[in-house]
Design a protein around this motif. Structure first.
Motif, short mmCIF file in Angstrom:
data_model
loop_
_atom_site.label_atom_id
_atom_site.label_comp_id
_atom_site.label_asym_id
_atom_site.label_seq_id
_atom_site.Cartn_x
_atom_site.Cartn_y
_atom_site.Cartn_z
N ALA A 31 0.82 -1.22 0.00
CA ALA A 31 0.00 0.00 0.00
C ALA A 31 0.85 1.26 0.00
CB ALA A 31 -0.93 0.00 1.22
N CYS A 32 2.07 1.15 0.56
CA CYS A 32 2.94 2.32 0.63
C CYS A 32 4.09 2.26 -0.37
CB CYS A 32 3.50 2.46 2.05
SG CYS A 32 2.24 2.89 3.26
N ALA A 33 3.93 1.42 -1.40
CA ALA A 33 4.95 1.39 -2.46
C ALA A 33 5.01 2.74 -3.16
CB ALA A 33 4.59 0.30 -3.48
N THR A 34 6.14 3.02 -3.75
CA THR A 34 6.31 4.29 -4.46
C THR A 34 5.24 4.48 -5.53
OG1 THR A 34 8.71 4.11 -4.13
CG2 THR A 34 7.95 5.68 -5.80
N GLU A 35 4.89 3.39 -6.22
CA GLU A 35 3.91 3.46 -7.31
C GLU A 35 2.47 3.53 -6.83
OE1 GLU A 35 7.56 1.12 -8.60
OE2 GLU A 35 6.16 1.08 -6.89
N SER A 36 2.24 3.31 -5.55
CA SER A 36 0.88 3.39 -5.01
C SER A 36 0.39 4.83 -5.08
CB SER A 36 0.87 2.92 -3.55
OG SER A 36 -0.34 3.28 -2.91
N ILE A 37 -0.83 5.03 -5.56
CA ILE A 37 -1.38 6.38 -5.68
C ILE A 37 -1.96 6.88 -4.36
CG2 ILE A 37 -1.91 6.07 -8.12
CD1 ILE A 37 -4.91 5.87 -7.21
N ALA A 38 -1.83 6.09 -3.30
CA ALA A 38 -2.35 6.50 -2.00
C ALA A 38 -1.77 7.86 -1.61
CB ALA A 38 -2.03 5.46 -0.94
N HIS A 39 -2.61 8.68 -1.00
CA HIS A 39 -2.22 10.04 -0.60
C HIS A 39 -1.02 9.99 0.36
CE1 HIS A 39 -2.66 14.08 1.11
NE2 HIS A 39 -3.47 14.36 0.10
N PRO A 40 -0.13 10.98 0.27
CA PRO A 40 1.03 11.02 1.18
C PRO A 40 0.63 10.95 2.65
CG PRO A 40 1.34 12.61 -0.59
CD PRO A 40 -0.05 12.05 -0.76
N GLU A 41 -0.49 11.57 3.04
CA GLU A 41 -0.93 11.52 4.43
C GLU A 41 -1.36 10.11 4.82
OE1 GLU A 41 -0.64 13.89 6.71
OE2 GLU A 41 0.37 15.04 5.14
N PHE A 42 -1.94 9.38 3.87
CA PHE A 42 -2.33 7.98 4.10
C PHE A 42 -1.07 7.16 4.40
CE2 PHE A 42 -3.15 3.65 2.62
CZ PHE A 42 -4.42 3.38 3.12
N LYS A 43 -0.05 7.34 3.59
CA LYS A 43 1.20 6.59 3.78
C LYS A 43 1.88 6.98 5.10
CE LYS A 43 2.03 5.92 -1.18
NZ LYS A 43 2.96 6.11 -2.31
#
Length: 338
Positions: free
Chosen positions: A207-219
């Protein structure tokens, strides 16, 4: 990829089945497991899986096409069994010649496994018990995923370690069984492979991979969290069967309790039936997860995470995550042999 002889030998059945370099699947995470992450995982030697979630057939069609544009490696599509357009979604997968379809969220409805296999695709099903695993295999499932309660998102009541002890000795030798839930490093992968698993599935780590589009705050929320912060939701009303969801505790946890009260009241009043009640719960999670993943609302959004979240400390490319897991697994197997 580097050479991992001991790991590759134990993963061979699973990797051959998936058509990937390793038998490491990415768990399907709504809003996270989309074209960019899925393609990066498959390109990195793993097996990416698109999370269809609540997508319409049109949206899934677009997502598969976009993923195909980013990778020529195999990947799968995860479909929720209670989706009202399940058979239309299966047809979309067939048009794109998707090689593997994962059925999640409950017992596959009648004819769904057959419909997928008729397209030439392989079927992977989740098995929360030994008895259900045997039934799914008899029904035509090509492989199983056993996922314990340590996992993120929707979970069952039994831990991964117990499921592995119950199911792998019975089914692991003659069938393809992938283990998921609470896996954070390669040493744990080695243990399950030695027990007879064909491979493993991880979600939280990717979920926190560089390519994951998850929001920086999520990571960042993941990087700050420890295992104890990932808690399972509580079922408020026994008349409303709600599959527990594991996520980082925040204000959204209380909001889900309020949502259960609202839906239970409508159910009691006869305003909605049980199927609609469950769909409303699923829509709640989909919306709350989107707020966290896409908008970065880490206060009231849903931060679905497994208990391995404490081992996620930085952002890394998917290929590096896979390489690290393989190296750790190889080191563990080598040390045991020595």
């Amino acid at each position: 990829m580097n050479s991992y002889p001991k790991t590759s030998a134990l993963m061979r059945r699973g990797a051959d089945f998936l058509g990937s370099d390793t038998a490491i699947l990415c768990g399907a995470m709504s809003w996270v497991s989309e074209r960019n992450l899925v393609a990066a995982i498959s390109n990195g030697g793993g097996f990416g899986v698109i999370a269809c979630g609540a997508m319409t057939p049109e949206l899934l069609d677009t997502e598969i096409a976009a993923t195909n544009a980013l990778t020529d490696k195999p990947f799968g599509v995860n479909l929720i069994t209670m989706h009202p357009d399940l058979f239309d979604l299966i047809a979309v997968c067939a048009r794109h010649k998707v090689s593997h379809v994962v059925l999640a969220g409950g017992l596959p409805p009648k004819g769904s496994i057959e419909a997928i296999k008729d397209t030439g695709a392989k079927v992977i099903c989740f098995a929360p018990t030994l008895a259900l695993g045997k039934k799914l295999l008899r029904s035509g499932a090509d492989a199983l995923v056993i996922e314990g309660s340590e996992a993120g998102g929707h979970i069952g009541p039994v831990s991964t370690s117990v499921l592995a002890q119950e199911i792998l000795p019975e089914l692991g030798r003659d069938n393809l069984v992938f283990v998921a839930g609470g896996i954070g490093n390669g040493a744990m992968i080695a243990a399950y492979l030695e027990m007879g698993a064909a491979g493993v599935q991880l979600g939280t780590r990717f979920a926190c991979a560089t390519e994951s589009i998850a929001h920086p705050e999520f990571k960042k929320a993941f990087f700050r969290a420890s295992a104890r912060n990932a808690v399972a939701s509580v079922q408020l009303d026994p008349r409303l069967p709600v599959i527990p969801v594991r996520a980082l505790e925040n204000e959204g946890t209380a909001e889900f309790t309020a949502k259960q009260r609202e839906v239970a009241l409508l159910l009691d009043q006869g305003s909605i039936n049980m199927e609609e009640a469950q769909l409303r719960i699923e829509r709640f999670w989909a919306g709350a997860l989107r707020r966290a993943v896409i908008e970065g609302d880490v206060k009231s959004g849903s931060l679905m995470a497994g208990q391995s979240v404490g081992m996620v400390t930085k952002e890394e490319p998917a290929a590096e995550i896979i390489a690290t897991l393989m190296a750790e697994c190889e080191a563990a197997l080598t040390s045991r042999t020595a």
